[in-house]
Design a protein around this motif. Structure first.
Motif, PDB file in Angstrom:
ATOM      1  N   PRO A   1       0.811  -1.218   0.000  1.00 29.55           N
ATOM      2  CA  PRO A   1       0.000   0.000   0.000  1.00 29.55           C
ATOM      3  C   PRO A   1       0.846   1.271   0.000  1.00 29.55           C
ATOM      4  O   PRO A   1       0.338   2.350  -0.250  1.00 29.55           O
ATOM      5  N   ARG A   2       2.107   1.152   0.294  1.00 28.20           N
ATOM      6  CA  ARG A   2       2.947   2.348   0.349  1.00 28.20           C
ATOM      7  C   ARG A   2       3.942   2.426  -0.800  1.00 28.20           C
ATOM      8  O   ARG A   2       4.867   3.206  -0.773  1.00 28.20           O
ATOM      9  N   ALA A   3       3.776   1.594  -1.775  1.00 31.68           N
ATOM     10  CA  ALA A   3       4.728   1.578  -2.889  1.00 31.68           C
ATOM     11  C   ALA A   3       4.233   2.424  -4.061  1.00 31.68           C
ATOM     12  O   ALA A   3       4.558   2.160  -5.210  1.00 31.68           O
ATOM     13  N   ALA A   4       3.471   3.441  -3.741  1.00 29.11           N
ATOM     14  CA  ALA A   4       2.906   4.289  -4.800  1.00 29.11           C
ATOM     15  C   ALA A   4       4.018   4.852  -5.681  1.00 29.11           C
ATOM     16  O   ALA A   4       3.898   4.902  -6.902  1.00 29.11           O
ATOM     17  N   ARG A   5       5.080   5.273  -5.069  1.00 28.25           N
ATOM     18  CA  ARG A   5       6.185   5.845  -5.836  1.00 28.25           C
ATOM     19  C   ARG A   5       6.784   4.804  -6.760  1.00 28.25           C
ATOM     20  O   ARG A   5       7.114   5.078  -7.904  1.00 28.25           O
ATOM     21  N   ALA A   6       6.958   3.628  -6.238  1.00 29.79           N
ATOM     22  CA  ALA A   6       7.525   2.553  -7.057  1.00 29.79           C
ATOM     23  C   ALA A   6       6.637   2.312  -8.275  1.00 29.79           C
ATOM     24  O   ALA A   6       7.123   2.076  -9.377  1.00 29.79           O
ATOM     25  N   VAL A   7       5.350   2.400  -8.071  1.00 27.99           N
ATOM     26  CA  VAL A   7       4.415   2.198  -9.179  1.00 27.99           C
ATOM     27  C   VAL A   7       4.672   3.226 -10.274  1.00 27.99           C
ATOM     28  O   VAL A   7       4.763   2.892 -11.444  1.00 27.99           O
ATOM     29  N   GLY A   8       4.814   4.453  -9.861  1.00 24.55           N
ATOM     30  CA  GLY A   8       5.064   5.523 -10.833  1.00 24.55           C
ATOM     31  C   GLY A   8       6.345   5.273 -11.606  1.00 24.55           C
ATOM     32  O   GLY A   8       6.405   5.455 -12.814  1.00 24.55           O
TER      33      GLY A   8
END
Length: 106
Positions: free
Chosen positions: A37-44
DNA sequence: AAACTGACTTCTC
DNA sequence: GGAGAAGCCAGTT
């Protein structure tokens, strides 16, 4: 066996591909579905590299507040917004997406 | 192997 | 509600 056969990025791509047409998902949402849930940056970042450009509809991925960020594709944010509009996504006057309506209910 | 980067999210003022 | 700063994660160099 719980072997991580697929990379986090692969998971992200899988989730993004599941986004229904006319809806948009947030990086945090995708990250959560991908397992972090906190890997939003990684997703980008995965989208930026985007080895699956034509396979992954990265234009359906927006920020939590409904603002279109990034998108190194042709047209940039402008083209991204246009694509979403063409799919039926409702935009506000602030060029923001109506998450309450076009947000991916997942 | 360590350090830096980046298309994010959340908190606080 | 807007602006600024900190935290987190995976990938790349």
């Amino acid at each position: 066996m719980v072997t991580k056969n697929i990379l986090f990025t692969e998971k992200v791509y899988t989730v993004v591909k599941k986004i229904p047409k006319g809806k948009v998902a947030t990086y945090g949402q995708i990250a959560r579905l991908a397992g972090n849930p906190r890997a939003a940056r990684a997703v980008g970042m995965c989208m930026k590299n985007n080895p699956y450009a034509p396979v992954v509809p990265c234009h359906r991925v927006v920020a939590q507040n409904g603002v279109l960020t990034g998108y190194s594709g042709k047209g940039g944010i402008r083209g991204k917004q246009k694509l979403l509009k063409a799919e039926g996504v409702y935009f506000l006057k602030n060029n923001k997406i109506h998450m309450k309506q076009s947000g991916w209910n997942q």
